[in-house]
Design an enzyme around this catalytic site. Structure first.
Site, PDB file in Angstrom:
ATOM      1  N   LYS A 107       3.400   7.058  -5.308  1.00 52.34           N
ATOM      2  CA  LYS A 107       4.666   6.461  -4.996  1.00 52.34           C
ATOM      3  C   LYS A 107       5.514   6.910  -6.423  1.00 52.34           C
ATOM      4  O   LYS A 107       5.071   6.983  -7.520  1.00 52.34           O
ATOM      5  CB  LYS A 107       4.619   5.012  -4.716  1.00 52.34           C
ATOM      6  CG  LYS A 107       5.834   4.345  -4.381  1.00 52.34           C
ATOM      7  CD  LYS A 107       5.492   2.876  -4.370  1.00 52.34           C
ATOM      8  CE  LYS A 107       6.800   2.167  -3.836  1.00 52.34           C
ATOM      9  NZ  LYS A 107       6.453   0.607  -3.518  1.00 52.34           N
ATOM     10  N   SER A 129       8.013  -0.743   1.257  1.00 52.21           N
ATOM     11  CA  SER A 129       8.830  -0.008   0.499  1.00 52.21           C
ATOM     12  C   SER A 129       7.937   1.316   0.073  1.00 52.21           C
ATOM     13  O   SER A 129       8.385   2.469  -0.426  1.00 52.21           O
ATOM     14  CB  SER A 129       9.336  -0.354  -0.951  1.00 52.21           C
ATOM     15  OG  SER A 129       8.350  -0.953  -1.811  1.00 52.21           O
ATOM     16  N   SER A 178       4.632  -4.341   0.221  1.00 55.30           N
ATOM     17  CA  SER A 178       4.984  -2.866   0.519  1.00 55.30           C
ATOM     18  C   SER A 178       4.065  -2.260   0.693  1.00 55.30           C
ATOM     19  O   SER A 178       4.177  -0.655   0.556  1.00 55.30           O
ATOM     20  CB  SER A 178       5.817  -2.793  -0.860  1.00 55.30           C
ATOM     21  OG  SER A 178       7.222  -3.092  -0.675  1.00 55.30           O
TER      22      SER A 178
END
Lengths: 484, 95
Positions: free
Chosen positions: A78, A153, A177
């Site tokens: 990420k 997310s 997330s």
């Protein structure tokens, strides 16, 4: 089998047996990324050159007989993890030019084991979102149906695993997330106990809730990745100095006699019928495997979303004060210092980030601090007490991850409150600080993946991994692949 | 529940944000809805409940008082939008 379809443990065996080199595996992954990326949009940046160089280094290690579980394995991160010399944006325009001077500890640990970085993955801006639609670098699409969101997310982290663009990825989980996108994309996603993994070098959203964790194809890979990143870090004073168990070793101990709690507040009317069916089938599977079910209650569940959106936004408003245009990131043209702060922030942040900074600033402002922020922290205590009381009688809890499968792109973007409520089953775990994992457990009528959530006691990742592994051995959901 | 535009402007100023008139209108409605939702916490009696700041109770975390190397000046300044020698340069502070 294509290399990109392999799990970590499969590729590890092939690397160790010298059937495949890391360079071949990495090249295959880069080709796969190029082929499907136009449809999925998982990456903010692909680091092809560095990946090939790292793969060659890994092959040297392997030739010298050093082939750990993660040596030579192509992974992606990420874009919230600092990577030395490699641009890190956190999905925000304000960091469009930021080149970190050091590595996040979790990435440094993987790299030290010889893992190969394929690139940086798309995410909601500053990890604020449940759909990946708040990224400044385009929306990631769900590989199972590209008209749907991948979740957020860590949406890019989940989509990349589901689209077989990386063998595994790292994400972060502040209110769900990792688990929610894992559920929506049909992969395994684990949020470790707060303090289990170092947060050093991970761009902060809400520091008392943020935690780093893996997204993988199966539970065994999840155990391998967690083992690779867990442990105390002197650079993160909130990381806890307790020994890291060998998560791999206890995976196959089964669930006979395991006491699984079903919190009644998570099985509400209005739960999507496909999700309900999936949970019923999963409960049957665990019964067949010899687990016992216990009805439990987490009475303050209904207050978790409200508590979270006060605590998380308050911490965010403070954490994001550092983006002022002085030392790094976007700086706006301005005549004076104050104008520079305000302009840099207003140009650099997107709408959802501004909204959360505003909410947090309001909750912390004079006259409202006690009524909002302190009140929320007291309710957090009640939510934590719910978990400790319930865990006195059960070993793990089984719940849905999200009340519905993935929703359509654009469906909730104009209604932030509705978007927030989609995290109702994942948020309490962050507030309680304990660990939980999403594993593939079925599909909706239209073919979207549905995950189940296993919640464990603090620092008892072993038991949820063991329970997840048992489920995986008894079902075939994790072997289904998105046709992309 | 609705926030007034004046309240939105006040909070934006505290947060060092400059909002467009359209953003102010939008946030007034959306923040009002969210604050209306969090009102539900008032249903709970929390008298005598200690607030939780951190999920894992911890004392101060000390390390040995031993010097170690840091990233150094050039790396620390590498991302600076503007620099003057070994300093970060900013626009004039007093206007």
């Amino acid at each position: 089998m294509s290399i990109f379809d392999m799990t970590i443990h499969e590729l590890h065996a092939a690397l160790k047996g010298k059937h495949i080199s890391s360079l071949e595996a990495t090249s295959a992954m880069l080709a796969r990324i190029e082929a499907v990326e136009p449809h999925v949009g998982s990456f903010i940046m692909v680091t092809a050159e560095q990946a090939l160089a790292a793969a060659k280094e890994a092959d040297l290690l392997i030739a010298q007989g050093k082939c750990d579980l993660l040596t030579g394995i192509p992974l992606a991160l990420k874009d919230i993890f600092l990577t030395e010399g490699i641009r890190t944006t956190c999905g925000s325009r304000i960091l469009h030019n930021f080149i970190p001077p050091y590595n996040a500890t979790s990435w440094a640990k993987l790299r030290d084991q010889g893992a190969v970085l394929l690139g940086k993955l798309n995410q909601d801006e500053f990890a604020m979102g449940s759909s990946n639609e708040s990224s400044a670098y385009g929306t990631t699409r769900n590989p199972w149906d590209t008209t749907y969101i991948p979740g957020g997310s860590s949406g890019g982290s989940a989509a990349a695993v589901a689209a077989r663009q990386a063998l595994a990825t790292l994400g972060t989980d502040t209110g769900g997330s990792i688990r929610q996108p894992a559920s929506h994309c049909g992969c395994v996603g684990l949020k470790p106990t707060y303090g289990r993994v170092s947060r050093y070098g991970v761009i902060a959203y809400a520091s008392s809730l943020d935690q780093v964790g893996p997204l993988t194809r199966d539970v065994a890979d999840c155990a391998a990745m967690l083992g690779g990143i867990a442990g105390h870090d002197p650079k993160d004073s909130t990381s806890v100095d307790t020994p890291v168990p060998d998560y791999y070793a206890t995976l196959s101990q089964g669930v006979k006699g395991l006491r699984i709690g079903l919190p009644k507040e998570y099985f509400i009317d209005g739960l999507d019928p496909d999700v309900q069916k999936t949970m019923d089938a999963a409960i049957d599977t665990y019964r067949r495997l010899g687990a016992e079910f216990v009805d439990i209650s987490l009475p303050h569940t209904d207050y978790a979303v409200a508590t979270y959106y006060l605590i998380a936004t308050a911490e965010a408003s403070s954490n994001l004060a550092r983006y002022d245009g002085v030392r790094f990131g976007h700086r706006a043209e301005a005549g004076g210092l104050l104008e520079m702060y305000t302009k840099s922030r207003s140009e650099g942040f997107g709408s959802e980030v501004k909204r959360r900074i505003m909410l947090g600033t309001y909750a912390l402002s004079s006259g409202y601090y006690d009524a909002y922020y302190v009140k929320a922290q007291k309710v957090r205590t009640l939510i934590m007490n719910d978990f400790s009381a319930a865990f006195a009688n059960v070993d793990v809890m089984l719940t849905p991850v999200a009340p519905t499968p993935a929703f359509k792109i654009g469906e909730k973007i104009d209604d932030p409150l509705q978007m927030y409520l989609s995290d109702i089953f994942t948020i309490p775990v962050n507030l309680a600080g304990t660990c939980a994992m999403s594993i593939p457990a079925g599909f909706s009528a239209v073919g979207l993946p549905i995950g189940l959530q296993l919640i464990g006691k603090p620092f008892d990742e072993e038991t949820i991994l063991r329970a997840g592994f048992a489920f995986e051995q008894a079902t075939a959901w994790h072997t289904r692949k998105a046709t992309i | 529940m609705r926030m007034t535009v004046t309240e939105v402007e006040y909070v934006a100023r505290l947060a060092r944000l400059e909002l467009t008139p359209a953003e102010k209108e939008l946030f007034a409605g959306q923040m009002g809805a969210i604050l209306g939702y969090v009102e539900k916490l008032k249903e709970l009696d929390t008298d005598g409940i200690m607030p939780t700041f951190h999920a894992v109770p911890m004392e101060n975390s000390f390390r040995e008082d031993v010097a170690f190397s840091s990233i150094g000046l050039e790396k620390a300044l590498a991302n600076a939008p503007d620099r003057a020698g070994s300093f970060f340069a900013v626009p004039k502070v007093i206007e």
